[in-house]
Design an enzyme around this catalytic site. Sequence first.
Site, short mmCIF file in Angstrom:
data_model
loop_
_atom_site.label_atom_id
_atom_site.label_comp_id
_atom_site.label_asym_id
_atom_site.label_seq_id
_atom_site.Cartn_x
_atom_site.Cartn_y
_atom_site.Cartn_z
N SER A 170 -18.46 -0.66 10.16
CA SER A 170 -19.00 -1.97 10.57
C SER A 170 -18.69 -3.01 9.50
O SER A 170 -18.94 -2.78 8.30
CB SER A 170 -20.51 -1.84 10.77
OG SER A 170 -21.18 -3.00 10.31
N GLY B 207 -14.18 3.08 12.92
CA GLY B 207 -15.62 3.08 13.24
C GLY B 207 -16.53 2.36 12.26
O GLY B 207 -17.73 2.28 12.49
N ASP C 112 2.43 9.20 -8.89
CA ASP C 112 3.50 10.01 -9.50
C ASP C 112 3.37 9.96 -11.03
O ASP C 112 2.34 9.53 -11.56
CB ASP C 112 4.86 9.47 -9.01
CG ASP C 112 5.87 10.58 -8.82
OD1 ASP C 112 6.08 11.34 -9.80
OD2 ASP C 112 6.46 10.70 -7.73
N THR C 113 4.40 10.39 -11.70
CA THR C 113 4.40 10.35 -13.16
C THR C 113 4.46 8.89 -13.61
O THR C 113 4.87 8.01 -12.82
CB THR C 113 5.63 11.07 -13.72
OG1 THR C 113 6.79 10.42 -13.18
CG2 THR C 113 5.64 12.54 -13.35
N ARG D 78 -5.42 -1.44 13.19
CA ARG D 78 -5.18 -1.21 14.62
C ARG D 78 -6.04 -2.05 15.54
O ARG D 78 -5.57 -2.49 16.60
CB ARG D 78 -5.42 0.29 14.94
CG ARG D 78 -4.32 1.18 14.43
CD ARG D 78 -4.73 2.62 14.43
NE ARG D 78 -5.69 2.91 13.36
CZ ARG D 78 -6.27 4.10 13.18
NH1 ARG D 78 -6.03 5.09 14.01
NH2 ARG D 78 -7.11 4.28 12.16
N ASP E 95 0.86 -1.20 0.00
CA ASP E 95 0.00 0.00 0.00
C ASP E 95 0.89 1.24 0.00
O ASP E 95 1.07 1.88 1.04
CB ASP E 95 -0.92 -0.03 1.22
CG ASP E 95 -1.88 1.15 1.24
OD1 ASP E 95 -1.89 1.93 0.27
OD2 ASP E 95 -2.61 1.29 2.24
N SER F 287 -10.80 6.37 3.64
CA SER F 287 -11.83 6.07 4.63
C SER F 287 -11.93 7.12 5.75
O SER F 287 -12.87 7.10 6.52
CB SER F 287 -11.57 4.69 5.23
OG SER F 287 -10.21 4.56 5.56
N LYS G 152 0.17 3.67 -2.12
CA LYS G 152 -0.71 4.71 -2.70
C LYS G 152 0.05 5.51 -3.74
O LYS G 152 0.15 6.74 -3.68
CB LYS G 152 -1.31 5.59 -1.61
CG LYS G 152 -2.19 4.79 -0.66
CD LYS G 152 -3.06 5.68 0.22
CE LYS G 152 -3.93 4.85 1.13
NZ LYS G 152 -3.17 4.12 2.17
N ILE G 153 0.54 4.77 -4.73
CA ILE G 153 1.46 5.32 -5.72
C ILE G 153 0.78 6.44 -6.50
O ILE G 153 -0.34 6.26 -7.01
CB ILE G 153 1.93 4.18 -6.66
CG1 ILE G 153 2.54 3.05 -5.81
CG2 ILE G 153 2.93 4.68 -7.68
CD1 ILE G 153 2.69 1.74 -6.56
O1 C5P Z 1 -5.78 0.77 11.53
P1 C5P Z 1 -6.89 0.81 10.52
O2 C5P Z 1 -7.83 -0.36 10.63
O3 C5P Z 1 -7.59 2.14 10.47
O4 C5P Z 1 -6.10 0.61 9.13
C1 C5P Z 1 -6.67 0.92 7.88
C2 C5P Z 1 -5.58 0.78 6.86
O5 C5P Z 1 -6.13 1.04 5.57
C3 C5P Z 1 -4.42 1.75 7.00
O6 C5P Z 1 -3.25 1.05 6.58
C4 C5P Z 1 -4.73 2.88 6.04
O7 C5P Z 1 -3.56 3.50 5.54
C5 C5P Z 1 -5.42 2.11 4.94
N1 C5P Z 1 -6.29 2.80 4.02
C6 C5P Z 1 -7.37 3.58 4.40
N2 C5P Z 1 -8.15 4.18 3.44
C7 C5P Z 1 -7.89 3.96 2.15
C8 C5P Z 1 -6.80 3.15 1.75
C9 C5P Z 1 -6.03 2.57 2.73
O8 C5P Z 1 -7.65 3.70 5.60
N3 C5P Z 1 -8.67 4.43 1.20
#
Ligand code: C5P
Length: 219
Positions: A177, A175, A65-66, A193, A60, A117, A62-63
Amino acid sequence: MNKKNSLILALDVLSRDKALELTEQLVDHFDAIKVGYPLILHAGLGIVEEISSISPVIADLKIADTPNTNRLICEAVLGAGADAIIAQAFPGKDSLVACADCAESFGADLFVVTEMSHPGAEQFMAPLAERMARLAVESGASGVVAPATRPERIRMIRSIIGDKLIISPGVGAQGGSAGEALQAGADYLIVGRSVYGSADPVAQAKELAAQVEQSRRSN
Ligand code: C5P
């Protein structure tokens, strides 16, 4: 990526040893392990190779760039053993196609972020999410990343991308579900987490698996 548990672990821990310990503990409960900047910057690119010998890995980065720089980033992380990459759509089609071409040459998957998210994603990303989802399809991506924190957005993205995959972060600490995201059309939940930060990560993983199972039964 073989779909068994519909769960992806976001392994945003900072040490190699902790990452490997959690990977060993949790490998049977997750279909893939997602690693990103926090772990790779602390532990080095070698951690991708180490984890990929135990579990499928989604890089991940999240590339964004060019086209040429995107290709160089993809080659580095896929060359280290990652099975999939995550790229941003907003740099445009040429940049995304560079990622898609590189993924294809490695036999890897490309997932495209349509909308993140966290709350701030509503500011710039959400208004463009539909166009970014269309671009993901046109570019030949395997699927998209869409937010479990906003199930209605997963539904909208599903209506655009057909049977491409949706991987969905935001369950637990942010948060969202599990059941609502799956019902809305997510194929995989990405959870970080609330699992790796818990006193008993395996128990948390089992609890998530129970929620996935319940959602499957109610379908
Ligand atoms: O710890 P948590 O459950 O919030 O982790 C969510 C993971 O998803 C993190 O690694 C975050 O960088 C990633 N992520 C995100 N929203 C996105 C893409 C990836 O929360 N659109």
